[in-house]
Design an enzyme around this catalytic site. Structure first.
Site, PDB file in Angstrom:
ATOM      1  N   VAL A 106       0.549   0.873  70.353  1.00  0.00           N
ATOM      2  CA  VAL A 106       0.271  -0.449  70.991  1.00  0.00           C
ATOM      3  C   VAL A 106      -1.159  -0.498  71.815  1.00  0.00           C
ATOM      4  CG1 VAL A 106       1.114  -2.042  72.672  1.00  0.00           C
ATOM      5  CG2 VAL A 106       2.874  -0.667  71.601  1.00  0.00           C
ATOM      6  N   CYS A 107      -1.802  -1.468  71.515  1.00  0.00           N
ATOM      7  CA  CYS A 107      -3.232  -1.861  72.002  1.00  0.00           C
ATOM      8  C   CYS A 107      -4.109  -0.578  71.534  1.00  0.00           C
ATOM      9  CB  CYS A 107      -2.950  -1.953  73.465  1.00  0.00           C
ATOM     10  SG  CYS A 107      -4.419  -2.646  74.516  1.00  0.00           S
ATOM     11  N   THR A 108      -4.813   0.111  72.551  1.00  0.00           N
ATOM     12  CA  THR A 108      -5.819   0.955  72.291  1.00  0.00           C
ATOM     13  C   THR A 108      -5.051   2.457  71.902  1.00  0.00           C
ATOM     14  OG1 THR A 108      -6.107   1.340  74.594  1.00  0.00           O
ATOM     15  CG2 THR A 108      -7.719  -0.106  73.481  1.00  0.00           C
TER      16      THR A 108
END
Length: 196
Positions: A106-108
């Site tokens: 998720v995300c970075t």
């Protein structure tokens, strides 16, 4: 035999990156134990982790004591930055790639996968403000700038923060069917209609 989904925690993890998928996945496994899945949280040494916005959460297992995993979910957040240069962390991630059938982020969290070499010549996404970092770390990555999540078979990457909820529902659909995912979505009353 129960299959375990592990969510990685680390100091500076973005709360919703981890807790959003936790809500989806833990609701699923608690309400439908016969589906044969469990979910737990892992951190480097187990115990307490301070998240990016100040929430403190406790991991169930250390990385070394974690059960065998069917799925690994690596969230993002401010704490990803030091991990990008942490050889021991990156090596642990590479070992998981060899052992875990499905890697998700998720995300970075996808930046960790990029630096670890897991996304070479694959489509992927991340938080909108970090999209260019993917190709900085590996120019062969096919960056999907508009996708909420990208399912490339054995690796799924989600864009920023709340997209982890969508990715987790997709994960339930993959592992237990679309109808099960719809039941979970309804139970947690997830039906985005932003007020602004």
């Amino acid at each position: 035999m129960t299959k375990t989904i592990g969510i990685v925690l680390f100091d500076g993890v973005e709360e919703l990156d981890a807790i959003g998928p936790w809500e989806v996945l833990s609701t699923w496994v608690q309400h439908f134990p016969d589906d044969g899945f469990a979910v737990s949280c892992l951190s480097r040494s187990g115990g307490l982790v301070r998240c990016a916005r100040g929430l403190t959460v406790e991991a169930h297992h250390s990385l070394d004591a974690a059960p065998s995993l069917e799925v690994l979910l690596h969230p993002g957040g401010q704490g990803v930055r030091p991990l990008l240069q942490d050889d021991a962390w990156l090596e642990w991630v590479r070992r998981q790639r060899d052992a875990v059938p499905l890697m998700t982020s998720v995300c970075t969290g996808s930046l960790i996968y990029a630096v670890a070499g897991l996304l070479s010549h694959r489509p992927a996404t991340t938080h909108w403000a970090s999209l260019d970092w993917l190709t900085t770390f590996d120019p062969t990555i096919d960056v999907r700038r508009e996708d909420r999540f990208v399912d490339d078979g054995d690796i799924i990457t989600a864009s920023g923060v709340s997209a982890g909820i969508d990715m987790a529902l997709h994960l339930v659909a993959r592992l237990a069917g679309v109808e099960r995912a719809r039941e979970i979505r309804r139970f947690i009353q997830y039906d985005p209609a932003p007020p602004i």
